[in-house]
Structures are given as structure tokens and as C-alpha cells.
Motif scaffolding. Structure first.
Motif, PDB file in Angstrom:
ATOM      1  N   LYS A  60      -0.306  46.404  -7.501  1.00 35.45           N
ATOM      2  CA  LYS A  60      -1.266  45.451  -6.944  1.00 35.45           C
ATOM      3  C   LYS A  60      -0.661  44.655  -5.781  1.00 35.45           C
ATOM      4  O   LYS A  60      -1.393  44.053  -4.989  1.00 35.45           O
ATOM      5  N   THR A  61       0.674  44.654  -5.684  1.00 35.98           N
ATOM      6  CA  THR A  61       1.326  43.837  -4.653  1.00 35.98           C
ATOM      7  C   THR A  61       1.898  44.669  -3.500  1.00 35.98           C
ATOM      8  O   THR A  61       2.541  44.106  -2.609  1.00 35.98           O
ATOM      9  N   LYS A  62       1.658  45.973  -3.501  1.00 39.46           N
ATOM     10  CA  LYS A  62       2.395  46.819  -2.563  1.00 39.46           C
ATOM     11  C   LYS A  62       2.019  46.602  -1.097  1.00 39.46           C
ATOM     12  O   LYS A  62       2.784  46.980  -0.199  1.00 39.46           O
ATOM     13  N   PHE A  63       0.849  46.003  -0.823  1.00 42.60           N
ATOM     14  CA  PHE A  63       0.462  45.754   0.569  1.00 42.60           C
ATOM     15  C   PHE A  63       0.587  44.279   0.973  1.00 42.60           C
ATOM     16  O   PHE A  63       0.298  43.926   2.110  1.00 42.60           O
ATOM     17  N   ILE A  64       1.011  43.453   0.048  1.00 44.32           N
ATOM     18  CA  ILE A  64       1.060  42.005   0.314  1.00 44.32           C
ATOM     19  C   ILE A  64       2.160  41.684   1.312  1.00 44.32           C
ATOM     20  O   ILE A  64       3.298  42.179   1.202  1.00 44.32           O
ATOM     21  N   ASN A  65       1.826  40.864   2.282  1.00 45.00           N
ATOM     22  CA  ASN A  65       2.835  40.290   3.175  1.00 45.00           C
ATOM     23  C   ASN A  65       3.359  38.997   2.535  1.00 45.00           C
ATOM     24  O   ASN A  65       2.576  38.151   2.084  1.00 45.00           O
ATOM     25  N   GLU A  66       4.680  38.872   2.468  1.00 47.26           N
ATOM     26  CA  GLU A  66       5.255  37.694   1.799  1.00 47.26           C
ATOM     27  C   GLU A  66       4.700  36.410   2.408  1.00 47.26           C
ATOM     28  O   GLU A  66       4.779  36.205   3.626  1.00 47.26           O
ATOM     29  N   THR A  67       4.174  35.566   1.551  1.00 45.04           N
ATOM     30  CA  THR A  67       3.482  34.356   1.999  1.00 45.04           C
ATOM     31  C   THR A  67       3.771  33.201   1.044  1.00 45.04           C
ATOM     32  O   THR A  67       3.816  33.400  -0.176  1.00 45.04           O
ATOM     33  N   ARG A 101       0.859  -1.187   0.000  1.00 42.81           N
ATOM     34  CA  ARG A 101       0.000   0.000   0.000  1.00 42.81           C
ATOM     35  C   ARG A 101       0.890   1.230   0.000  1.00 42.81           C
ATOM     36  O   ARG A 101       1.949   1.231   0.628  1.00 42.81           O
ATOM     37  N   ALA A 102       0.458   2.264  -0.712  1.00 39.26           N
ATOM     38  CA  ALA A 102       1.266   3.486  -0.789  1.00 39.26           C
ATOM     39  C   ALA A 102       0.361   4.707  -0.809  1.00 39.26           C
ATOM     40  O   ALA A 102      -0.716   4.690  -1.413  1.00 39.26           O
ATOM     41  N   CYS A 103       0.806   5.748  -0.128  1.00 33.85           N
ATOM     42  CA  CYS A 103       0.137   7.046  -0.171  1.00 33.85           C
ATOM     43  C   CYS A 103       1.205   8.122  -0.313  1.00 33.85           C
ATOM     44  O   CYS A 103       1.981   8.366   0.621  1.00 33.85           O
ATOM     45  N   LYS A 104       1.247   8.732  -1.479  1.00 33.42           N
ATOM     46  CA  LYS A 104       2.195   9.813  -1.728  1.00 33.42           C
ATOM     47  C   LYS A 104       1.409  11.119  -1.746  1.00 33.42           C
ATOM     48  O   LYS A 104       0.533  11.324  -2.585  1.00 33.42           O
ATOM     49  N   ARG A 105       1.733  12.001  -0.819  1.00 30.88           N
ATOM     50  CA  ARG A 105       0.973  13.238  -0.664  1.00 30.88           C
ATOM     51  C   ARG A 105       1.926  14.427  -0.739  1.00 30.88           C
ATOM     52  O   ARG A 105       2.908  14.490   0.002  1.00 30.88           O
ATOM     53  N   ALA A 106       1.609  15.347  -1.627  1.00 30.19           N
ATOM     54  CA  ALA A 106       2.465  16.517  -1.823  1.00 30.19           C
ATOM     55  C   ALA A 106       1.609  17.726  -2.151  1.00 30.19           C
ATOM     56  O   ALA A 106       0.568  17.616  -2.803  1.00 30.19           O
ATOM     57  N   GLN A 107       2.055  18.880  -1.708  1.00 31.23           N
ATOM     58  CA  GLN A 107       1.318  20.129  -1.913  1.00 31.23           C
ATOM     59  C   GLN A 107       2.129  21.101  -2.749  1.00 31.23           C
ATOM     60  O   GLN A 107       3.346  21.225  -2.577  1.00 31.23           O
ATOM     61  N   LEU A 108       1.450  21.769  -3.661  1.00 31.99           N
ATOM     62  CA  LEU A 108       2.058  22.772  -4.517  1.00 31.99           C
ATOM     63  C   LEU A 108       1.732  24.157  -3.972  1.00 31.99           C
ATOM     64  O   LEU A 108       0.563  24.489  -3.729  1.00 31.99           O
ATOM     65  N   ASN A 109       2.765  24.964  -3.773  1.00 34.39           N
ATOM     66  CA  ASN A 109       2.600  26.323  -3.244  1.00 34.39           C
ATOM     67  C   ASN A 109       3.351  27.307  -4.133  1.00 34.39           C
ATOM     68  O   ASN A 109       4.181  26.914  -4.961  1.00 34.39           O
ATOM     69  N   ILE A 110       3.078  28.581  -3.938  1.00 44.16           N
ATOM     70  CA  ILE A 110       3.789  29.622  -4.679  1.00 44.16           C
ATOM     71  C   ILE A 110       4.109  30.775  -3.734  1.00 44.16           C
ATOM     72  O   ILE A 110       3.337  31.073  -2.809  1.00 44.16           O
ATOM     73  N   ILE A 111       5.258  31.376  -3.943  1.00 50.84           N
ATOM     74  CA  ILE A 111       5.667  32.500  -3.095  1.00 50.84           C
ATOM     75  C   ILE A 111       5.038  33.789  -3.630  1.00 50.84           C
ATOM     76  O   ILE A 111       5.252  34.166  -4.787  1.00 50.84           O
ATOM     77  N   LEU A 112       4.246  34.439  -2.791  1.00 51.69           N
ATOM     78  CA  LEU A 112       3.661  35.741  -3.124  1.00 51.69           C
ATOM     79  C   LEU A 112       4.340  36.803  -2.270  1.00 51.69           C
ATOM     80  O   LEU A 112       4.402  36.682  -1.048  1.00 51.69           O
ATOM     81  N   LYS A 113       4.852  37.840  -2.932  1.00 46.84           N
ATOM     82  CA  LYS A 113       5.524  38.914  -2.205  1.00 46.84           C
ATOM     83  C   LYS A 113       5.408  40.222  -2.997  1.00 46.84           C
ATOM     84  O   LYS A 113       4.963  40.238  -4.151  1.00 46.84           O
ATOM     85  N   ARG A 114       5.817  41.296  -2.380  1.00 46.59           N
ATOM     86  CA  ARG A 114       5.765  42.605  -3.027  1.00 46.59           C
ATOM     87  C   ARG A 114       6.841  42.698  -4.105  1.00 46.59           C
ATOM     88  O   ARG A 114       7.983  42.292  -3.891  1.00 46.59           O
ATOM     89  N   VAL A 115       6.439  43.240  -5.245  1.00 49.45           N
ATOM     90  CA  VAL A 115       7.379  43.469  -6.343  1.00 49.45           C
ATOM     91  C   VAL A 115       7.250  44.938  -6.744  1.00 49.45           C
ATOM     92  O   VAL A 115       6.172  45.378  -7.162  1.00 49.45           O
ATOM     93  N   GLN A 116       8.316  45.673  -6.582  1.00 52.94           N
ATOM     94  CA  GLN A 116       8.269  47.093  -6.918  1.00 52.94           C
ATOM     95  C   GLN A 116       7.954  47.286  -8.398  1.00 52.94           C
ATOM     96  O   GLN A 116       8.487  46.596  -9.263  1.00 52.94           O
ATOM     97  N   GLY A 117       7.083  48.225  -8.659  1.00 53.24           N
ATOM     98  CA  GLY A 117       6.632  48.470 -10.025  1.00 53.24           C
ATOM     99  C   GLY A 117       5.288  47.842 -10.313  1.00 53.24           C
ATOM    100  O   GLY A 117       4.658  48.166 -11.323  1.00 53.24           O
ATOM    101  N   PHE A 118       4.833  46.982  -9.407  1.00 58.72           N
ATOM    102  CA  PHE A 118       3.518  46.344  -9.544  1.00 58.72           C
ATOM    103  C   PHE A 118       2.661  46.770  -8.355  1.00 58.72           C
ATOM    104  O   PHE A 118       2.724  46.166  -7.276  1.00 58.72           O
TER     105      PHE A 118
END
Length: 514
Positions: free
Chosen positions: A404-411, A385-402
Motif C-alpha cells: 500500500k506504500t510502494k508509491f508514496i513519496n516520503e512526506t 496573555r498567552a498563545c501556545k500553538r503546536a502541530q502534530l505530524n507523522i512521517i509517511l514513507k515507503r516500507v518494503q513488504g507493505f
């Protein structure tokens, strides 16, 4: 010599032989060695081996369950607050993974193969229709472009940001589950494609992965050493990778998770190369379990697999560039996945630093639902029996010049996680139980011999005691007086012989005259 004596002597001789032979076989472990030697020869990836066909066309059904994190408060997050997500799913697909283009190399000691994977939707195991259900998630193409422009001038980033705003592209997008998973024509990527044709205008987490393989593998067959059975020799022609910052981290160790060498013990570490993670991971023994009447060892990744290099220095090689490390429980794989800053973890950040869990509302990591594990039959090394579990995430952070991201806390923002499961089918389980019964009987045959010797020893003791008891009774009754009267002085004249009858068998009798 009586029959009873013969029986005693015969029983003693047989008992002695059984005990001597049985104990000698137990001490020498002749049958165990014979079984182990046979297993080492039979469990190979050769065309004549019984394991080859099941390796080439795995009989257990494999299911891929996809769970998505639906963002419920995007405005709050963009304003600097904490994001909230709600898990939806599963959306289940049956995975077919036959081995193709199988070619033996170097006199049968190695094996070349491709492993294409095909996915078919299973509605009865799913929570909804992926072509109908809508989710709100991070706009990964938008984040990927921001990430690429991060090294360019502020002026250029500002111009691109203005152009993206004119297209109506936002940080979060709303799409069907099917589109996010299997692909859609993205308006932003289409514009980039018109300028750079090598950039695909379609995006999907599993885009172009249905019916394709993860690379060209060369495996060891186990002919030279049974411990190498199923181990990867090369992947895409490489014996080691070049993405990570240390030689140890770049090593391609272990198997692909489908097979393992026989005679597994609880103290060893098992290695698996995960192409989708661009690295090898190790599994350690956890506990004994039973699956469909088959005893198995459970192995799972220990806490140190994704531990911060401060606590586990061997993981320092997974920091790219060197020294740029994330916390415990997450791994940045964008070094081998060009584009967005992709991070992998266990579902709901299980075994991860609490700061990642607390950064998002709606996460609830637990061992039962989010642990990756593998149950192996230790004698044969076959996964039960096998259970392979993995989660996909992405880094969201502020990028100067954009803006829409100026208030985002890096997450590190969760997108979705997959639960890949497989359990041995009933027919294979029945065959496995029969095989293990035969192995157990043959391995324990010397113990059976010793047991029979002990039983005969007990029989010998009983026979000897009974024979001794009867002999004692006979000796006691051979000279017993017939009369119960006490001895009295005899009145018979001294010259007159004693009459027959006072004692049995021993009194003299007067001779009869003719």
C-alpha cells in the motif's frame, strides 16, 4: 524685614531642600531599589505570598482549540501524487489545571506539585459537534506498526501486511473528531493486544490525558534567588533527560510557562520546559504590547529554536541518532513517544523549510494565526496573555513488504494543531493596574520632589523680580520735582531762605517764634 522678604527667603530655603533631596534620591534610586527589593520578596511561591494562590488555582480561563486536517484526495497521495488537506475546526475545550498535592520542601525553597488537566467541551466556541463531524486522516496505529516492523525481515513484514489487508485496515481512516481526539477501540491494536497485553487496544491523540498530569514537578520558590522563581528543579525526579544526543539538549531549563521572575528586561531569553515536546525552548523579546490597559512585553520563539543544525549547530543534539536530522521548522519527538514517527512543528509549518509546506496542498502559514507568543508584565513577571500553538505530524514513507506504500513519496503529514490560549480576567487585570499605579507613584516619588522644587524655584524667581521692580520704582520717586517747569534762575535774594514747597520733605522750614 518685610513679609515679602520673609516669603522670598522661606521659598528659597524650601526650594533648595526639595531640589537637593529630590536629586539625591533620583541619583541614588532609593525608591526604585526599595520597590524592587519588595517585589523580589513578595513574588515567591511561598504559602504567605500573594502570588501563591493564583499560581495554585490560575484564575484566567484556558481554552484548547483543536484544528484537524481533513485529507481530500487519499487515492492521489497513495498513487504518488501530492496530498491535499482542508482545515476544519476549531473544536474548543475549557481546560482546568489546578495544582494538587502541593508540598513545600527544603525549608520552603522548593515546592512539589502535580498539575492534572481536565477538558470540558465548549460548543459555543466550536465550529461543530466533535461526536458528529467526520474526518479522514492518517491511520496512526497502522503507521506505528509499520514503523516497528521496519527493522524486521522482509518476509515477516510481508506476512503482517497480508494479515492487515485481511482486516480491511487502510493507510487512511475515517472517524469522528471525538474518536480521533479522545480515543476509540482500534481493530488492529486489538489484535496486537491479544498477543501483547501491555499494548493498549484503544487509540486517541488525547487518550488518557483528560484528568491526568504530565509528570511530577519540583519548582524553585524564589526564596533564595528571585531569578529562580518558578523554575523547574526536577521533572519526574530528573534534572536532565536522556533521550537526546547532547547534554545541552537534555537540560531541563526554565519554568513550565505559568510564572516568571519579576523585573524582566527586553534583552534576556526566557526558557520554558514543554513536557509534551520533551525539551526546553527559549523565547526572545519581540515588541511592547498592551492588554486590557496593562503594558506588557511580548516574547516569542525565534527562528533558531527549530532551525536545521547546519544553520544552528546547537540544535544538533536534537538529532537522534546523532546526525539523523530533519530540516528547519520540525522536530522528531518519537524518541520520547514510543510508537509512530511523530514530528512536531508550528501550525501549517510556520517558520519551517518551504519544502514541507509545498509538499501538501491546503497549507497557509502566517504569523497572526500560527505564532506562539507570551505577553508578560515586566515588573511582576505575570503572564497577561498567552498563545501556545503546536502541530502534530507523522512521517509517511515507503516500507518494503507493505504494497500500500510502494508509491508514496516520503512526506511529513499534518494531522492536527492545537491553539492553547489564556488571557488575564477583568478582575485580575483591575488589581494589576492598581498595583502598577502604586508602584509607579512610589518609584517616581523623587521625581515629584524635584518637580515641586522646580516649581518653587520659578515662584522664587517671580517674587524676587517683582520685589526688585517695586524697590526701583520707590527709589526713582523719592526725589522727584513737583513742578514740571524747567529750572529758572532764582530771583530770591541771597540772604532770604528758600520757601518750603519747592521740594518734597527736604526743604528747611523757618522756626516759629513763641
Amino acid at each position: 524685614m518685610t513679609r515679602r522678604s520673609c516669603a522670598i527667603y522661606a521659598t528659597g530655603i524650601v526650594c533648595a531642600h526639595l531640589l537637593i533631596v529630590g536629586i539625591a534620591l533620583v541619583v541614588a534610586q532609593v525608591f526604585q531599589t526599595m520597590i524592587h527589593s519588595r517585589l523580589k520578596k513578595e513574588i515567591t511561591l511561598t504559602e504567605k505570598s500573594q502570588m501563591f494562590e493564583s499560581w495554585k488555582n490560575p484564575p484566567p480561563p484556558v481554552y484548547m482549540e483543536y484544528y484537524f486536517f481533513n485529507v481530500t484526495n487519499p487515492e492521489v497521495f497513495l498513487a504518488g501524487g501530492k496530498a491535499a488537506v482542508k482545515q476544519i475546526g476549531p473544536y474548543t475545550y475549557r481546560e482546568y489545571r489546578p495544582r494538587e498535592n502541593v508540598t513545600f520542601l527544603e525549608n520552603g525553597t522548593k515546592l512539589y506539585a502535580l498539575n492534572p488537566k481536565t477538558f470540558v467541551f465548549v460548543p459555543e466556541k466550536s465550529a461543530g459537534d466533535p461526536k458528529v463531524d467526520i474526518i479522514r486522516t492518517v491511520n496512526i496505529p497502522f503507521v506505528a506498526i509499520m514503523n516497528e516492523l521496519n527493522s524486521y525481515s522482509f518476509f515477516l513484514r510481508t506476512l503482517v501486511s497480508m494479515y492487515i489487508n485481511s482486516l480491511g485496515v487502510e493507510v487512511f481512516m475515517t472517524r469522528t473528531v471525538h474518536e480521533v481526539l479522545w480515543g476509540f477501540k482500534d481493530p488492529l491494536l486489538s489484535k496486537v493486544h491479544s498477543m501483547k497485553p501491555e499494548v493498549d487496544e484503544y487509540f486517541g491523540l488525547m487518550w488518557k490525558k483528560n484528568g491526568t498530569h504530565e509528570g511530577e514537578f519540583v519548582f524553585h520558590t524564589g526564596e533564595e534567588n528571585y531569578l529562580d522563581y518558578g523554575k523547574i528543579d526536577t521533572w519526574n525526579g530528573l534534572r536532565e533527560m536522556s533521550w537526546w544526543s547532547s547534554n545541552q539538549s537534555n537540560m531541563i531549563n526554565g519554568t513550565d510557562g505559568a510564572v516568571f521572575h519579576p523585573l524582566i528586561n527586553r534583552n534576556e531569553l526566557l526558557y520554558i520546559f514543554a513536557a509534551d515536546l520533551c525539551r526546553s525552548i527559549h523565547l526572545a523579546y519581540v515588541e511592547d504590547v498592551e492588554v486590557k490597559g496593562i503594558q506588557a512585553y511580548r516574547f516569542a520563539p525565534p527562528n533558531d529554536v527549530l532551525m536545521n543544525p547546519k544553520d544552528n549547530p546547537t540544535n544538533a543534539g536534537f538529532c537522534v541518532p546523532a546526525g539523523d536530522c530533519l530540516g528547519t521548522g520540525v522536530l522528531k519527538v518519537s524518541v520520547c513517544r514510543e510508537g509512530a514517527p511523530i514530528v512536531v512543528s508550528f501550525p501549517h509549518f510556520y517558520q519551517a523549510d518551504p519544502m514541507y509546506i509545498n509538499a501538501i496542498d491546503g497549507l497557509n502559514p502566517n504569523k497572526e494565526e500560527h505564532e506562539t507568543y507570551l505577553d508578560l508584565q515586566p515588573t511582576t513577571g505575570v503572564p497577561i496573555r498567552a498563545c501556545k500553538r503546536a502541530q502534530l505530524n507523522i512521517i509517511l514513507k515507503r516500507v518494503q513488504g507493505f504494497p500500500k506504500t510502494k508509491f508514496i513519496n516520503e512526506t511529513i503529514f499534518p494531522i492536527m494543531f492545537v491553539n492553547e490560549t489564556a488571557t488575564i480576567d477583568d478582575d485580575s487585570a483591575s488589581q494589576m493596574r492598581t498595583l502598577l499605579l502604586i508602584v509607579t507613584l512610589v518609584s517616581n516619588f523623587p521625581v515629584l520632589i524635584v518637580g515641586m522644587g522646580i516649581i518653587l524655584l520659578l515662584v522664587l524667581v517671580v517674587l524676587f523680580c517683582r520685589n526688585r521692580q517695586k524697590k526701583t520704582v520707590k527709589d526713582d520717586t523719592a526725589y522727584t520735582q513737583v513742578s514740571d517747569k524747567p529750572d529758572e534762575p532764582s530771583e530770591t535774594p541771597a540772604n532770604q531762605p528758600m520757601r518750603n514747597g519747592s521740594y518734597i520733605a527736604m526743604s528747611p522750614v523757618e522756626a516759629q517764634k513763641c
